[in-house]
Design an enzyme around this catalytic site. Sequence first.
Site, short mmCIF file in Angstrom:
data_model
loop_
_atom_site.label_atom_id
_atom_site.label_comp_id
_atom_site.label_asym_id
_atom_site.label_seq_id
_atom_site.Cartn_x
_atom_site.Cartn_y
_atom_site.Cartn_z
N LYS A 50 -17.23 -27.15 49.46
CA LYS A 50 -17.34 -28.36 48.59
C LYS A 50 -18.44 -28.89 48.19
O LYS A 50 -19.60 -28.33 48.88
CB LYS A 50 -16.56 -29.61 49.31
CG LYS A 50 -17.40 -30.03 50.66
CD LYS A 50 -16.64 -31.07 51.51
CE LYS A 50 -17.32 -31.28 52.60
NZ LYS A 50 -16.53 -32.51 53.34
N TYR A 273 -46.44 -44.69 39.00
CA TYR A 273 -46.04 -46.09 39.00
C TYR A 273 -46.20 -47.09 39.80
O TYR A 273 -46.38 -46.88 40.91
CB TYR A 273 -44.37 -45.97 38.65
CG TYR A 273 -43.74 -45.26 37.78
CD1 TYR A 273 -43.82 -45.61 36.46
CD2 TYR A 273 -43.05 -44.17 37.97
CE1 TYR A 273 -43.19 -44.80 35.26
CE2 TYR A 273 -42.54 -43.25 36.82
CZ TYR A 273 -42.82 -43.78 35.63
OH TYR A 273 -42.17 -42.93 34.70
C1 LIG Z 1 -16.58 -31.70 54.74
C2 LIG Z 1 -15.59 -31.35 55.58
C3 LIG Z 1 -15.80 -30.40 56.80
C4 LIG Z 1 -17.13 -29.65 57.17
O1 LIG Z 1 -17.85 -30.71 57.60
P1 LIG Z 1 -19.19 -30.22 58.39
O2 LIG Z 1 -19.56 -31.20 59.22
O3 LIG Z 1 -20.06 -29.89 57.32
O4 LIG Z 1 -18.80 -28.95 59.09
C5 LIG Z 1 -14.31 -30.23 57.67
N1 LIG Z 1 -13.43 -30.98 57.18
C6 LIG Z 1 -13.15 -31.79 56.37
C7 LIG Z 1 -12.09 -32.50 56.35
C8 LIG Z 1 -14.42 -32.13 55.51
O5 LIG Z 1 -14.08 -32.89 54.60
#
Ligand SMILES: *Cc1c(COP(=O)(O)O)cnc(C)c1O
Length: 393
Positions: A50, A273
Amino acid sequence: MPAQTSSLNGSAFDTFRETYIEINLDHIAHNLHSIRAMCGPQTKIGAVIKADAYGHGALELADTLTENGADLLCVATLSEALALKHQNPAYPVLIMGLTRTQDFDFLIQYDIIQTIDTLSQARELNACALRSQKTARIHLKIDTGFHRIGFPANEKSLEEIAQIAALPGLQIDGIFTHLVLLDDASNAQQFAAFLQMKTRLAQNHITIPCWHIADSIASVDYPEYRMDMIRAGAILYGLKGFHKGSLDIRQALQFKTRINHISTVKAGEGVSYDFTWRAAHDTRIATLPFGYADGYPRSLNGKGMVTIHQKRVPIAGIICMDQCMVDLTDVPEAQLGDEVTIYGDGSDNSLTIQEISQLAGTNKNDIVSRLTRRPPRIYTRGQKPVMVRTMLD
Ligand SMILES: *Cc1c(COP(=O)(O)O)cnc(C)c1O
């Protein structure tokens, strides 16, 4: 005028810019092999890609992941799933978040596995599938205490799941929950609630093939939580958040640039800035062509450092959208065009993603997932660039 190229660029791999993100594909493959060795051949690996693979590039990593043992590619949204399916319809893709019912036809058309957490969603998806004379594949989400999404772990949900299992247009591939990771006791409580659902479903003669609860941290720290699949995000990229277990992984991402302007600022004069930084003595200042719009945290004003000639150099003044300035007092040998590591893997005294996240008061996933599309990504194998992604791709 020809564009100046970075050390990794050949003519075929131009980045059009000095600032770039280097992604080591050998490290991604190595991490996946370590994860496979850790969880054994029976446990599936859901590679969580993701948020553009936490800034590393989901489309660019997908083949490396599937060729090195990832069983499922896990994303959060429909658009992330569709981007993968457009690249290769054969990728096995799970959406771990919820999808709007009006978009369900896309799931069926592209054979995307969808997370479902209510009976009404299941009925809608079933109707779409039957209309297309296809079967929709789903994972059920159970809420064991995180209180984000999921069927509550209770008797009413068991009845609803029994109704879902009887829908002819759906195939239940898996069922999962997510850990709060507060402490051992709360983890054990959630795991027990999940196992209780398993026992009760078995009593109702409902068998679901793939049960999963563990993210990166849980899969390393709690071997008994690996079940039928782990959902590995951070550890794929070599980001270590675990405490008890151990796993041989290597950070894949480094963020680099070059000095593209040097000026001398007289004692008492300010930089950037609001003049939050003023020169205590005549100071050589280097300008670096990266800023917060590349995904570098603006909250590192007054705290951030970069590495030049193996020395850590403080950022001088407020970080701009596209550029920032650093104080060269401790690096008198620095010249125009010299390489700068914004953050790296700790080699050559670079700040690691872990250190940057601590300075910025956040976690490692936040640091890399906020990297925007603007900095080009250079992908390497055997230390050589094999692929580049720029804004033009
Ligand atoms: C993002 C996510 C993961 C992975 O998490 P990590 O800590 O990066 O391994 C696993 N399960 C779900 C449901 C997630 O949203």
